[in-house]
Design an enzyme around this catalytic site. Structure first.
Site, short mmCIF file in Angstrom:
data_model
loop_
_atom_site.label_atom_id
_atom_site.label_comp_id
_atom_site.label_asym_id
_atom_site.label_seq_id
_atom_site.Cartn_x
_atom_site.Cartn_y
_atom_site.Cartn_z
N SER A 1 0.76 -1.10 0.04
CA SER A 1 0.08 -0.04 -0.04
C SER A 1 0.85 1.34 -0.16
O SER A 1 2.01 1.31 0.50
CB SER A 1 -0.95 0.09 1.21
OG SER A 1 -1.52 1.30 1.33
N TYR B 1 -1.81 -0.05 10.28
CA TYR B 1 -2.09 -0.84 8.98
C TYR B 1 -0.91 -0.25 8.06
O TYR B 1 -0.26 -1.25 7.39
CB TYR B 1 -3.32 -0.22 8.40
CG TYR B 1 -3.70 -0.75 6.83
CD1 TYR B 1 -4.09 -1.91 6.55
CD2 TYR B 1 -3.32 0.04 5.91
CE1 TYR B 1 -4.22 -2.51 5.34
CE2 TYR B 1 -3.47 -0.33 4.52
CZ TYR B 1 -4.03 -1.49 4.18
OH TYR B 1 -4.05 -2.15 2.77
#
Length: 242
Positions: free
Chosen positions: A137, A151
């Site tokens: 990501s 995250y």
């Protein structure tokens, strides 16, 4: 001989788009999913419509026995040539101080331990010419302050896993790369409590819009294919400029 590729988290979003794209490119595809049997079945139907073999296998990403079963089932289609490590979860968006331990553990279990378990199975079974793509990501380098720092931290670990494993497996002719999507139109945002995030965040994306799953799938397909034959240890950003 057609490539045989496992896509974890393949029943929705980026995973589903990738499974369909790979089938179009000639891959037989094994769709790993957690619980949405109907969605996985629809992806497999599309794979078969494209003229390729498709299998859906329910598997919890962080369970070693279920991951082994996923890979054992894939062997029915032939020698494994590809893995797309895509299964992922997030947790409610909010300040770091509000993070619950249960949410933290789930994010680590699925997004890191799950990736390690699947990559380990792939590394044991692949021969020269095999390729792994980890879905990371853009958060790994942006940090996601005020949203989900934990995250982002786990996705930074995904990048490190990619680089280290690429170096370890290169002598065996196995490539390992990652894609780092930015804000993509998937249901991940609804799960995190911000279903409209692709629209509200558009103003801070240099290209002025959120991405589509197919745009990430194209990058993954390239990294798995022969045109990326000299590419390993790379993290390909697909983020609209973020």
């Amino acid at each position: 001989m057609n490539p045989v590729t496992i896509v974890t988290g393949g029943s929705r979003g980026i995973g589903a788009a990738t499974a369909r794209r790979l089938a179009h490119d000639g891959h037989h595809v094994v769709v790993g999913y957690r619980r949405d049997h109907d969605a996985a079945a629809r992806v497999v139907a599309d794979i078969r419509t494209a003229g390729r073999h498709g299998i859906a296998v329910a598997a919890e990403a962080a369970d070693p026995e279920q991951i082994q079963r996923l890979f054992d089932t894939a062997a029915d289609l032939g020698p494994l040539t590809g893995l797309v490590n895509n299964a992922g979860v997030t947790s409610p968006i909010g300040p770091f101080t509000d993070l619950r331990v249960d949410d933290l553990r789930r994010v680590v279990d699925v997004n890191l331990i799950g990736y390690v378990l699947a990559a380990q199975q792939a590394a044991r079974r692949m021969s020269a010419g095999g390729a792994i793509v980890n879905v990371s990501s853009a958060a790994a380098t942006l940090g996601s302050p005020g949203e989900y720092v934990h995250y982002a931290a786990v996705k930074a670990a995904t990048d490190t896993l990619t680089v280290g494993l690429a170096k370890e497996l290169a002598p065996r002719g196995i490539r390992v790369n990652a894609v780092a999507p930015g804000i993509i139109r998937t249901d991940l945002h609804a799960v995190s409590g911000a279903p409209d995030r692709p629209d509200t965040a558009a103003g801070r994306i240099p290209m002025g819009r959120a991405g589509q799953p197919d745009e990430v799938a194209g990058a993954i397909a390239w990294l798995l294919g022969p045109d990326a034959g000299y590419t390993t240890g790379a993290v390909l950003r697909v983020s609209g400029g973020l």
